[in-house]
Design a protein around this motif. Structure first.
Motif, PDB file in Angstrom:
ATOM      1  N   ALA A 193      13.512 -18.987  38.567  1.00  0.00           N
ATOM      2  CA  ALA A 193      13.995 -19.430  39.929  1.00  0.00           C
ATOM      3  C   ALA A 193      13.190 -21.156  39.752  1.00  0.00           C
ATOM      4  CB  ALA A 193      13.616 -19.148  40.890  1.00  0.00           C
ATOM      5  N   GLU A 194      14.268 -21.426  40.474  1.00  0.00           N
ATOM      6  CA  GLU A 194      14.036 -23.403  40.906  1.00  0.00           C
ATOM      7  C   GLU A 194      12.901 -23.369  41.205  1.00  0.00           C
ATOM      8  OE1 GLU A 194      15.480 -26.974  43.535  1.00  0.00           O
ATOM      9  OE2 GLU A 194      16.645 -25.008  43.797  1.00  0.00           O
ATOM     10  N   THR A 195      12.100 -24.732  40.970  1.00  0.00           N
ATOM     11  CA  THR A 195      10.647 -25.007  41.426  1.00  0.00           C
ATOM     12  C   THR A 195      10.382 -25.683  43.271  1.00  0.00           C
ATOM     13  OG1 THR A 195       9.703 -25.733  39.520  1.00  0.00           O
ATOM     14  CG2 THR A 195       8.821 -26.510  40.698  1.00  0.00           C
ATOM     15  N   MET A 196       9.888 -25.053  44.015  1.00  0.00           N
ATOM     16  CA  MET A 196      10.230 -25.895  45.532  1.00  0.00           C
ATOM     17  C   MET A 196       9.029 -25.100  46.124  1.00  0.00           C
ATOM     18  SD  MET A 196      12.125 -22.454  46.909  1.00  0.00           S
ATOM     19  CE  MET A 196      13.623 -22.920  46.462  1.00  0.00           C
ATOM     20  N   VAL A 197       8.925 -26.464  47.310  1.00  0.00           N
ATOM     21  CA  VAL A 197       7.672 -26.133  47.427  1.00  0.00           C
ATOM     22  C   VAL A 197       8.022 -25.863  48.921  1.00  0.00           C
ATOM     23  CG1 VAL A 197       6.052 -27.987  49.252  1.00  0.00           C
ATOM     24  CG2 VAL A 197       7.293 -28.701  46.723  1.00  0.00           C
ATOM     25  N   ARG A 198       7.528 -24.943  49.696  1.00  0.00           N
ATOM     26  CA  ARG A 198       7.449 -23.373  50.651  1.00  0.00           C
ATOM     27  C   ARG A 198       5.967 -24.054  51.638  1.00  0.00           C
ATOM     28  NH1 ARG A 198      11.567 -24.035  49.893  1.00  0.00           N
ATOM     29  NH2 ARG A 198      13.218 -22.806  49.810  1.00  0.00           N
ATOM     30  N   GLN A 258      -1.883 -16.562  52.906  1.00  0.00           N
ATOM     31  CA  GLN A 258      -0.850 -17.820  52.299  1.00  0.00           C
ATOM     32  C   GLN A 258      -0.161 -17.118  50.751  1.00  0.00           C
ATOM     33  OE1 GLN A 258      -2.346 -19.552  49.240  1.00  0.00           O
ATOM     34  NE2 GLN A 258       0.128 -20.836  48.747  1.00  0.00           N
ATOM     35  N   PHE A 276       3.567 -25.152  45.618  1.00  0.00           N
ATOM     36  CA  PHE A 276       4.548 -24.988  44.682  1.00  0.00           C
ATOM     37  C   PHE A 276       5.245 -23.705  44.145  1.00  0.00           C
ATOM     38  CE2 PHE A 276       4.734 -29.872  44.745  1.00  0.00           C
ATOM     39  CZ  PHE A 276       3.941 -30.087  45.174  1.00  0.00           C
ATOM     40  N   LEU A 277       5.888 -23.464  44.657  1.00  0.00           N
ATOM     41  CA  LEU A 277       6.554 -22.203  43.777  1.00  0.00           C
ATOM     42  C   LEU A 277       7.106 -22.187  42.202  1.00  0.00           C
ATOM     43  CD1 LEU A 277       7.786 -20.735  47.107  1.00  0.00           C
ATOM     44  CD2 LEU A 277       5.884 -20.192  46.427  1.00  0.00           C
ATOM     45  N   ASN A 278       6.778 -21.739  41.680  1.00  0.00           N
ATOM     46  CA  ASN A 278       7.750 -21.191  40.056  1.00  0.00           C
ATOM     47  C   ASN A 278       7.691 -22.694  39.472  1.00  0.00           C
ATOM     48  OD1 ASN A 278       9.211 -18.913  40.868  1.00  0.00           O
ATOM     49  ND2 ASN A 278      10.572 -20.324  42.575  1.00  0.00           N
ATOM     50  N   ALA A 279       5.965 -22.858  40.131  1.00  0.00           N
ATOM     51  CA  ALA A 279       5.747 -24.400  38.665  1.00  0.00           C
ATOM     52  C   ALA A 279       5.045 -23.998  37.729  1.00  0.00           C
ATOM     53  CB  ALA A 279       4.726 -25.170  40.084  1.00  0.00           C
ATOM     54  N   TYR A 280       6.166 -22.923  36.746  1.00  0.00           N
ATOM     55  CA  TYR A 280       5.914 -23.099  35.338  1.00  0.00           C
ATOM     56  C   TYR A 280       5.142 -23.951  34.387  1.00  0.00           C
ATOM     57  CZ  TYR A 280       8.421 -19.681  36.957  1.00  0.00           C
ATOM     58  OH  TYR A 280       9.897 -18.986  38.099  1.00  0.00           O
ATOM     59  N   GLN A 281       5.990 -24.805  34.756  1.00  0.00           N
ATOM     60  CA  GLN A 281       5.283 -26.984  33.631  1.00  0.00           C
ATOM     61  C   GLN A 281       4.056 -27.029  34.509  1.00  0.00           C
ATOM     62  OE1 GLN A 281       7.509 -26.229  37.027  1.00  0.00           O
ATOM     63  NE2 GLN A 281       9.419 -26.656  36.308  1.00  0.00           N
ATOM     64  N   TYR A 329       1.753 -22.297  42.915  1.00  0.00           N
ATOM     65  CA  TYR A 329       0.883 -20.910  42.972  1.00  0.00           C
ATOM     66  C   TYR A 329       0.528 -20.198  42.237  1.00  0.00           C
ATOM     67  CZ  TYR A 329       1.483 -15.817  44.798  1.00  0.00           C
ATOM     68  OH  TYR A 329       1.625 -14.557  44.776  1.00  0.00           O
TER      69      TYR A 329
END
Lengths: 643, 770
Positions: A123-128, A143, B437-442, B768
C-alpha cells in the motif's frame, strides 16, 4: 589466546581462508593463511562497527545487510549482493561435518505466479494523525489504529478470510451456507473486501468447474447484500466477474451434461441485482454493461451460449435494455439463429439444441418487452405523462425481483468507457444514440414476424395483461385486439404457465443450494397474480428457459411445433405492415385452433419431429457455430422449410 | 601582486590577533582544504604566512606596529571571512599544543616553518618551497636535517605540528616507537593502580581518571611495537577496570592487535592526535607527580606528559559523581578555558511589524499589544530587558535576510496564533497528536514539520523525500513557464493563479538523492526544503515546483543532519567527515567550516538568534560554534554515547541534548555548565523539543515513548554561584523523577520527531512498525 579471542569475536579460521584460496586456485602456506585470517577478521569487525552507525542514523534497532553494504561501500569494498531480503535468512548446518550455510531454496516461479494465496499488497506510504493524549491525560484511542484501507490485515481477519474462503469453496454445503450468511451480515470485514473481490475475480481460472463458479457467484451475492460494506469501485470488478459467468463460453459448457444455463441465468439475475442496488457507485456502469452485452450479441463468431448469456443479461437488466439492444439487433441476429435451427444434420444437433435455448430466451425477453411496453403505454392514458411513468413502472415491476432496493437512475447519455474486461466500450456507433422508440404495434408486428404464434401463446398466458389492453390506444390496431383474445379465457391461460412451472420446479430443487431468495420464481408459482404480474413474466422467463434447459423433450417439442408456423409467415411478409395483416389473419385463425390444440398438447407431446435428444449426447461437441452462420448468412429468409 | 600583499596584511592581522593559533590554524586550514582547495590558493596563503611571520616578529619587537596594522586591516575584514574560519579550531588548539602557546619563541617558529616546508616539499610544491625558504632565510640544507630530526624524534613542537597533519599517520604513530620493556607494562600499570587505591578517598576518584587514557595508550604502544601477545594479555588483565561507559571504545580497541591495523583506524587516530583532557585538583596532581617521580616510573610519566592534558585547578577535589557526570567523551572533559568565551545567547529583537487594522478579526485591536505580550512570556525564564537583551548579539552581527512581505504576513499569523496559545505547565500538559507513517517499507529516517505545522516531510532510506500536506490544502506546483506567461500579473490573486490545479495532491515525492536521506529541514518561509543524504550531498528543493534547485557538494561522506537557520538563508550541515559546514542557499560552497569534532557529526542545530550553531557528535561531545568567526565557543561533555538530537530553549539560554545512552542533558550556554540530567528513556533519544514558551521539554525516543519534562523547574532550581561558574564543578541533583511530568506510550512507533505547534499542541511523528 585463540580461544579467548573466539569468545569476543567471530573468527574466520585459517582453514576457511585456505579453502577460499584453493577455490580460486591459489595455494597458501599456513602462516600466510593465519595472517590473512586475522586480517579478515579485523576488517570484518571494522566493517561491522561502521555499519552500526548507518543503523543508528536510519533509526532502526536491526542491523541490515544494507547497512553492512554501505559500510563496505565507504571502505571501497564491493557490496555483497543477494542478501537484501527483509526476512531473516535461515542459517543451517550440514549434517556431515561442521559446515554452515545459508539456506537458499529454489523458488518455483510458476507456483508463485499461480499462487492462490494473496500477497499483502504494497500500500501507499501515507501519514495519518490521531490524537494520542488529550491534555496530557488519557489515551483516547490506542495509537496505531491504522485506517482500514491501509491496514495490513490483522491475524484475526486473516484467519477469518481463510476460514470463509475455505468454507465457501470447500465441500460441505452446510458450512458454505453459514459462511455466506456471515459474509452477508458481518460488519467488520471491510478490510477484507479487496481480498474477496480478488478471490471472486478468480472465476476466470475455474471456468471448468460449474460448482465453483456457482459458489463464487454466491459470494458476490453475499457481499452485495452486506449492508455494512461500501463496495465503491469494487463494483466494477464484481460486475466484470459476473459478466464473465454470463457471457463467456465457459470451459464447463463444452460438456453438454453441464448445466451452465442455470449458472448464466443466476449470474444475470445477480447482475441486475448489483446494478439496481449498487449501480450508482460507478458512473456509466449501465452503459458499459449494455455495450458489452451488445458486443457479444453482435459477434456471430461467439458460441450460442454466449449469445444466450447476452440475452438473459439484457432481460435481467429490464425491458428497456431489451428494447434498446436486443430488439434493434434482432433482425440481424435472427438470420444466424435461423440458420442454426434449420440445420438438421446430426453434427449440428448440439448446436441446434443451444439455438433453441437462445430462441427461448429471446422469446421470453421480447414477451416481457411487449407487456411492459403496453403497460407503459397504458399508463399515460390514465396519468397523462408518457414514457417516464412507463419506465418507472418497468423499474417498479422489476424491483420485485430485487426486493427492497431502489433502482438507481442511470444517465443514458453518458459515454461508456469500460475498464474491466467485460465492460469494454463498444464501437463508435452506439446504437442508442440514434435510437428512437419503435411504436408498440410495429414492434409487435416485427416480433411476430419472427416468433409467430409462440409469441401469441405467450400473450395468452398473461391474464392480467388483457385487462390493460382495453385502455390501449386505438391505433394499436386489430392485431392488438386480436392478441388478447385468447387471454380472455382464464382457464387456458392459467393452465399453461402452471404446467410449465411444474416442470421447472425440479431443477430448482436439485440445483445448487441457493441462498438467493429468488423472489420472482417463487412468486410466480404462487397464485397471487394481480400484484406480481410482471414477476410472473419473469418467472415465465425462467420457466421457459429452464424448460428448454432441461433435457426433457416436451418443451423442445413444443417449440418445434410452434416454430415453423412463425417462420412460415415471416418470410412471406416482406414489410411489417403486410406481415401484420397476414399475421393477424393467420393468428386469428390459429388462435381458434390453438386452444384445443394446446390442451391436448400439454399432456402428450406431439409427433417427435425432432431427433431424440438421446442422439445429441452422442454427438461430437460443437463449441462454436461460426461456419454454419456464415454459410447461411445470405439465405436468411430462406423459405426452404423442412416441414 | 598587490592583491597578495594586501591579503598578506590581512592575514597578518588575524595572525597577530591570535598568535598562539597560527600554527594550528594553518595546519587545520591545510587539512580542511586538502580535499577541496586548489594549489593556487594554497600557495597564495603561504605567501601570506611568510608575511605574517615577519610582521609577527616585528610586532614582538616593537609593539606599536601591530596596532597600526590592525587598524588598517579592520576594513578588509569582511572580505576576509573565510580566512577567519581558520580560527575555528580555537577550542581544540590549546589542547593540542598547550606548551607551544605559552612561548611562541623564535625556535618554535623555526620548527614550524620547517614543518611547513616539509609539507610543501612532500606535496611537490617546489616553487613555494623556494619562495618560503628565501623569505624565511632558511639555509638550503636545514630542511633535510631538521626534517629528519622532527620526524624521527618522538617529542617536540615539530612533531606536534606534524601530528596535526592527520593523514600523516606515520608521524603520528611514531610517537609510540619509544621502546620499553613490554613485559614491564603490566607491572607499571598495576603499580600505579595499587598506589591510587591506597591514596585518600578524596583523591582516589580524581586520580582514577588517569586509568583509562593510560590504559589505552599503553596498549597502543604495545601494539605498535609488535608485542601482540603482550598487548592482548595487558588488555585482558586491565580492561575490566575501566569505566563501563568506555565500553564501545574498548571494543574497538580490542579488535585491534596489529600495527598495520592502526593506520586506517580513525578512532585511534583521534585518540592519538588529541590529548585526553583530565581535570584534577592541584593536590591530587601533586600526589600523582610525586609518586611517579619517586618510583622513577618514566614510562607512565612520559605518556602523561605527551598524551594527556591535565587541567589543574585549585580547590577541593571533585567527587566520583561529579567526575562521572562530566566524563565519557572520546577525548576526556572539556578544558575550562574552552568554555570561557562570551556567548551572546540572547534573542534578536523582533522586527516591528505594523499589524493591519483593517483585519476583519475582532481581535485586531488586541493584536497591537501582542508583540509586547509575547515578549514577557518569552522572558519569563530570566532575561532582564524587554527592549534589548544585553546578552543578545548586535542585530547586524550576522547579516540576515530582509523580511519579505510574505514573511511579515507569516509573522502576523504567528502572533495571532500565539494569542491562542495554551499556557503549558505541570498542571496543564499539552495534548499530543501522533503522525504515524504507515506502510513506510522504505524506512523512515528523518521527519520535519514546518513551523506553522502545515506540511510534514519525511526522508526515507530509499533516497526519496516525501512531502505531505497536513491541512486540507493540497500541494500544488507552479504552472509551466508557458502558462505563466498567460497570467495577468496585475491581478490581486496572482499568487493563486500561478498554481496549477491539475497537480494538486496530498503528497509529493522528491527524487534526486542516491542514498538514504538522513536529515531534512523546511525553510522558515516554507518555500524550500533541505535534505541531506548518505550520498554526500545536501539538496535544496523548491516547494513551489517540487524540483531540486541545488545540490551542495562538499561533504564527501554521508551527511547526517542539516538544518535551516531560523531566519532562513543560512543552513548548517554535518556528517561523517567530522566537519560542520555553514552554507548560504545562494553559495555553492560553504561559508564556514567548523572542524574540531573527533568523530562524525550526528546532529546540527541553529541557535534561535542564528549567531551560533550547536553540533552533536559521535565523539560524545557537543560543541557550540560562533557563526561570525567560526570559533568553537563551548564544548560540553558528559554524554556516554553518540548524541542524536539537540534543542535550544526558545529564550536561547539553554540547550538540551539527547543521546544513545537514553539520557537527556541540559546545559546552560551562558555559563557553559551542565545543569540537569533527565533519566528515564531506555533507548536512544531521537527527538527533543521545547514548548513554545519553553516551559515543557518533550523528548521522544526509540523506546516508543514520549516523555514530558518540567523545564521551568529544571532551570529555576539552578543555583549558579560564582564558584561553580568559575570551576565548572557541578552538583547535579538526581531529580529526574520530579521533573518527569508524564510518559506516553505509542503502540509500536519509535518517536523520531517532535514539534510544538504555535498553539502548543505537541505533534509527534514516527513510522509504524507492526
Amino acid at each position: 589466546m585463540a580461544d579467548r579471542e573466539e569468545r569476543r569475536f567471530a573468527e574466520i579460521s585459517r582453514e576457511s581462508v585456505k579453502f577460499m584460496a584453493e577455490s580460486s586456485g591459489v595455494e597458501l602456506g599456513d602462516d600466510v593463511a593465519a595472517l590473512l585470517a586475522e586480517d579478515v577478521c579485523y576488517r570484518l569487525r571494522e566493517a561491522a562497527q561502521s555499519s552500526s552507525q548507518f543503523m543508528r542514523h536510519a533509526k532502526r534497532r536491526k542491523l541490515t545487510v544494507e547497512d553492512f553494504n554501505r559500510a563496505l561501500h565507504w571502505s571501497n569494498v564491493e557490496a555483497v549482493c543477494g542478501y537484501g531480503a527483509q526476512d531473516a535468512l535461515p542459517f543451517r548446518s550440514a549434517k556431515e561435518g561442521e559446515l554452515f550455510f545459508i539456506e537458499d531454496r529454489d523458488v518455483n516461479l510458476v507456483e508463485l505466479a499461480l499462487a492462490t494465496n494473496i500477497p499483502k499488497g504494497c500500500a501507499e506510504t501515507m501519514v495519518r494523525v490521531n490524537v494520542s493524549y488529550l491534555d496530557g491525560k488519557g489515551n483516547l484511542e490506542p495509537q496505531g489504529t491504522v485506517p482500514t484501507a491501509v491496514q495490513s490485515l490483522s491475524d484475526d481477519l486473516l484467519k477469518y478470510y481463510q476460514q470463509i474462503t475455505r468454507a465457501i469453496l470447500g465441500e460441505d454445503p452446510h458450512l458454505m451456507k453459514v459462511a455466506l450468511l456471515d459474509l452477508q451480515s458481518n460488519a467488520k470485514i471491510a478490510a477484507l473486501l479487496p481480498y474477496f473481490v480478488y478471490v471472486i475475480s478468480g472465476v476466470k481460472s475455474v471456468s471448468h468447474d460449474l460448482e465453483q463458479l456457482n459458489r463464487l457467484l454466491h459470494m458476490v451475492k453475499s457481499l452485495v447484500q452486506n449492508p455494512y460494506l461500501y463496495l465503491g469501485s469494487y463494483v466494477r470488478s464484481l460486475v466484470s466477474s459476473v459478466m464473465y459467468c454470463i457471457l463467456e463460453p465457459l470451459a464447463a459448457s463444452i460438456n453438454p451434461l453441464n448445466d451452465h444455463w442455470t449458472l448464466r441465468d443466476y449470474a444475470a439475475l445477480l447482475l441486475s441485482h448489483i446494478f439496481w442496488t449498487h449501480g450508482d457507485l460507478v458512473s456509466g456502469l449501465y452503459h458499459q454493461i449494455l455495450l458489452s452485452l451488445q458486443k457479444v450479441l453482435s459477434d456471430p463468431v461467439r458460441p450460442l451460449c454466449s449469445h444466450y448469456g447476452a440475452v438473459v443479461g439484457l432481460h435481467a437488466l429490464g425491458w428497456k435494455a431489451v428494447e434498446r439492444v436486443l430488439f434493434p439487433h434482432l433482425p440481424a441476429y435472427w438470420a444466424n439463429l435461423q440458420a442454426v435451427l434449420d440445420d438438421y444434420s446430426v453434427s449440428n444437433a448440439q448446436v441446434k439444441a443451444d439455438g433453441h435455448k437462445v430462441y427461448g430466451a429471446i422469446l421470453v425477453a421480447v414477451e416481457r418487452l411487449l407487456k411492459m411496453k403496453a403497460l407503459s403505454l397504458s399508463q399515460p392514458a390514465e396519468g397523462g405523462s408518457s414514457g417516464h411513468t412507463g419506465s418507472v413502472v418497468g423499474a417498479m415491476g422489476y424491483r420485485v425481483s430485487s426486493p427492497g432496493l431502489s433502482p438507481p437512475p442511470e444517465p443514458l447519455s453518458e459515454a461508456a468507457l469500460g475498464i474491466a474486461s467485460h465492460l469494454q466500450a463498444g464501437g463508435a456507433g452506439c446504437p442508442w444514440e440514434e435510437w428512437t422508440p419503435v411504436p408498440l404495434p410495429a414492434m409487435y408486428c416485427e416480433l411476430y414476424s419472427f416468433f409467430g404464434d409462440s409469441l401469441a401463446v405467450r400473450f395468452s398466458t398473461g391474464p392480467g395483461f388483457g385487462s390493460y389492453l382495453p385502455y390501449a390506444p386505438s391505433q394499436l390496431g386489430e392485431a392488438r385486439k386480436e392478441a388478447p383474445g385468447p387471454a380472455s379465457n382464464p382457464d387456458t391461460t392459467r393452465k399453461m404457465p402452471q404446467l410449465t412451472a411444474n416442470l421447472n420446479i425440479s431443477p430448482r430443487h436439485d440445483g445448487s443450494p441457493r441462498t438467493d431468495p429468488a423472489p420472482p420464481s417463487l412468486a410466480a408459482t404462487g397464485p397471487g397474480r394481480s400484484l406480481t404480474r410482471s414477476s410472473t413474466s419473469t418467472s415465465s422467463v425462467q420457466r421457459s428457459r429452464s424448460c428448454s434447459s432441461r433435457s426433457g423433450q416436451r418443451p423442445a417439442g413444443l417449440s418445434r411445433d410452434v416454430f415453423p408456423k412463425a417462420r412460415f409467415t415471416s418470410p412471406q411478409a416482406g414489410i411489417p405492415a403486410f406481415t401484420f395483416l397476414i399475421g393477424g389473419r393467420q393468428m386469428g385463425r390459429r388462435c381458434q385452433g390453438r386452444r384445443p390444440f394446446q390442451t391436448t398438447f400439454a399432456p402428450t407431446p406431439p409427433l417427435p419431429a425432432v431427433p431424440p435428444r438421446a442422439y445429441a449426447h452422442k454427438l461430437p461437441v460443437i463449441g462454436r457455430v461460426g461456419r454454419p452462420v456464415r454459410r447461411w448468412a445470405c439465405s436468411c429468409y430462406s423459405l426452404h422449410l423442412p416441414l | 601582486m598587490i592583491i597578495i600583499v594586501n591579503l598578506g596584511c590581512t592575514a597578518a592581522w588575524w595572525l597577530a590577533r591570535s598568535p598562539s593559533s597560527i600554527i594550528k590554524g594553518l595546519s587545520v586550514w591545510i587539512r580542511t582544504n586538502r580535499v577541496a582547495g586548489s594549489c593556487a590558493v594554497r600557495v597564495l596563503f603561504f605567501f601570506n604566512l611568510a608575511h605574517a611571520h615577519f610582521i609577527l616578529k616585528m610586532a614582538a619587537v616593537q609593539g606599536g606596529l601591530v596596532d597600526a596594522n590592525e587598524e588598517k586591516d579592520i576594513k578588509s575584514e569582511p572580505a576576509n571571512d573565510t580566512w577567519a574560519n581558520n580560527n575555528a579550531n580555537d577550542g581544540r588548539l590549546p589542547s593540542a599544543s598547550p606548551g607551544a602557546s605559552a612561548a611562541a619563541g623564535a625556535p618554535e617558529d623555526q620548527q614550524t616553518l620547517l614543518a611547513v616546508l616539509q609539507f610543501l616539499r612532500k606535496n611537490k610544491l617546489t616553487e613555494s618551497v623556494e619562495i618560503l625558504r628565501r623569505e624565511a632565510g632558511l639555509p638550503e640544507d636545514s630542511l633535510e636535517s631538521k626534517g629528519a630530526d622532527s620526524s624521527g624524534a618522538g617529542s617536540g613542537g615539530a612533531a606536534a605540528a606534524a601530528g596535526e597533519d592527520q593523514p600523516d599517520v606515520n608521524v603520528v604513530l611514531s610517537a609510540y616507537s619509544q621502546q620499553g620493556d613490554p613485559v614491564l607494562y603490566p607491572v607499571y600499570y598495576s603499580g600505579l593502580k595499587r598506589f591510587i587505591e591506597t591514596v585518600l578517598d578524596c583523591h582516589r576518584a580524581e586520580l582514577s581518571q588517569v586509568f583509562y587514557p593510560l590504559f589505552v595508550h599503553m596498549y597502543l604502544e604495545l601494539v605498535y611495537n609488535n608485542h601482540e601477545s603482550e598487548a592482548k594479555a595487558f588488555f585482558e588483565k586491565f580492561c575490566g577496570d575501566q569505566e563501563c561507559y568506555y565500553g564501545d571504545d574498548l571494543r574497538i580497541l580490542s579488535s585491534l592487535s596489529k600495527r598495520e591495523h592502526m593506520r586506517g583506524n580513525e578512532t585511534l587516530l583521534d585518540f592519538r592526535t588529541s590529548k585526553f583532557v583530565l581535570r584534577i585538583s592541584r593536590d591530587s596532581y601533586q600526589l600523582l607527580k610525586r609518586h611517579l617521580q619517586e618510583r622513577q616510573n618514566n614510562q607512565i610519566w612520559n605518556i602523561i606528559q605527551e598524551h594527556l592534558y591535565i587541567d589543574i585547578f585549585d580547590g577541593i577535589p571533585r567527587s566520583k559523581g561529579q567526575i562521572d557526570a562530566m566524563s565519557g567523551s572520546l577525548a576526556g572533559e572539556a578544558k575550562r578555558e574552552a568554555n570561557k568565551a562570551k556567548v551572546y545567547y540572547g534573542l534578536l529583537k523582533e522586527p516591528e511589524i505594523e499589524l493591519p487594522l483593517d483585519d476583519e478579526d475582532e481581535e485586531a485591536e488586541n493584536e497591537e499589544g501582542k508583540p509586547k505580550k509575547k515578549k514577557p512570556k518569552k522572558d519569563s525564564m530570566g532575561s532582564k530587558s524587554k527592549k534589548q537583551d544585553p546578552n543578545a548579539p548586535a542585530q547586524t552581527r550576522i547579516p540576515l535576510p530582509e523580511l519579505k512581505d510574505s514573511d511579515k504576513l507569516d509573522k502576523i499569523m504567528y502572533m495571532k496564533e500565539a494569542t491562542k496559545k495554551i499556557r503549558l505547565g505541570p498542571d496543564n500538559l499539552p495534548s499530543i497528536c501522533f503522525y504515524s507513517f504507515l506502510n513506510a517499507y522504505q524506512g523512515l529516517t528523518a521527519v520535519d514539520f514546518t513551523d506553522d505545522s502545515s506540511l510534514i516531510a519525511g526522508g526515507f532510506a530509499d533516497s526519496t523525500v516525501r512531502v505531505w500536506s497536513v491541512t486540507p490544502k493540497k500541494l500544488r506546483k507552479v504552472k509551466s513557464a508557458a502558462d505563466l506567461n498567460l497570467i495577468d500579473k496585475e491581478s490581486d490573486d496572482v499568487l493563486e493563479r500561478i498554481m496549477d490545479e491539475k497537480t494538486a495532491s496530498e503528497s509529493k515525492i522528491l527524487h534526486g538523492h542516491s542514498g538514504p536521506v538522513y536529515g531534512i529541514s523546511f525553510s522558515p518561509d516554507r518555500n524550500y526544503l533541505l535534505s541531506s543524504s548518505e550520498d554526500g550531498t545536501i539538496r535544496l528543493w523548491s516547494l513551489l515546483t517540487f524540483t531540486c534547485l541545488v545540490g551542495y557538494k562538499g561533504h564527501n561522506y554521508p551527511v547526517w543532519d542539516t538544518q535551516f537557520s531560523p531566519h532562513g538563508y543560512y543552513f548548517i550541515s554535518g556528517g561523517h567527515d567530522r566537519v560542520a559546514r555553514l552554507w548560504a542557499t545562494d553559495h555553492y560552497q560553504p561559508l564556514r567550516m567548523f572542524s574540531g569534532h573527533l568523530a562524525d557529526i550526528t546532529c546540527t542545530r541553529f541557535h534561535p538568534n542564528s549567531n551560533y550553531v550547536a553540533t552533536g557528535s559521535s565523539d560524545r561531545t557537543i560543541r557550540l560554534w560562533d557563526v561570525l568567526n567560526g570559533n568553537c565557543v563551548r564544548i560540553f561533555t558528559g554524554h556516554k554515547g553518540p548524541i542524536h538530537t539537540l534543542a535550544f530553549s526558545p529564550n536561547g539560554k539553554f540547550l538540551a541534548s539527547g543521546a544513545t545512552d537514553g539520557r537527556v542533558l541540559l546545559w546552560d550556554i551562558g555559563h557553559g555548565l551542565m545543569i540537569g540530567e533527565l533519566k528515564g528513556h531506555t533507548d536512544t533519544v531521537y527527538s527533543l523539543r521545547f514548548s513554545r514558551d519553553g516551559e515543557i521539554l518533550a523528548s521522544g525516543s526509540m523506546d516508543n515513548t514520549v516523555r514530558l519534562w518540567d523545564a521551568t523547574k529544571a532551570f529555576d532550581d539552578l543555583e549558579t554561584d560564582d564558584f561553580t561558574a568559575a570551576t565548572g564543578h557541578i552538583h547535579l541533583q538526581d531529580n529526574s523523577q520530579e521533573l518527569l511530568l508524564g510518559t506516553y506510550m505509542t503502540k509500536s512507533t519509535p518517536v523520531i520527531h517532535l514539534h510544538f505547534t504555535r498553539r502548543n499542541l505537541l505533534l509527534a511523528a514516527g513510522a509504524y512498525n507492526p
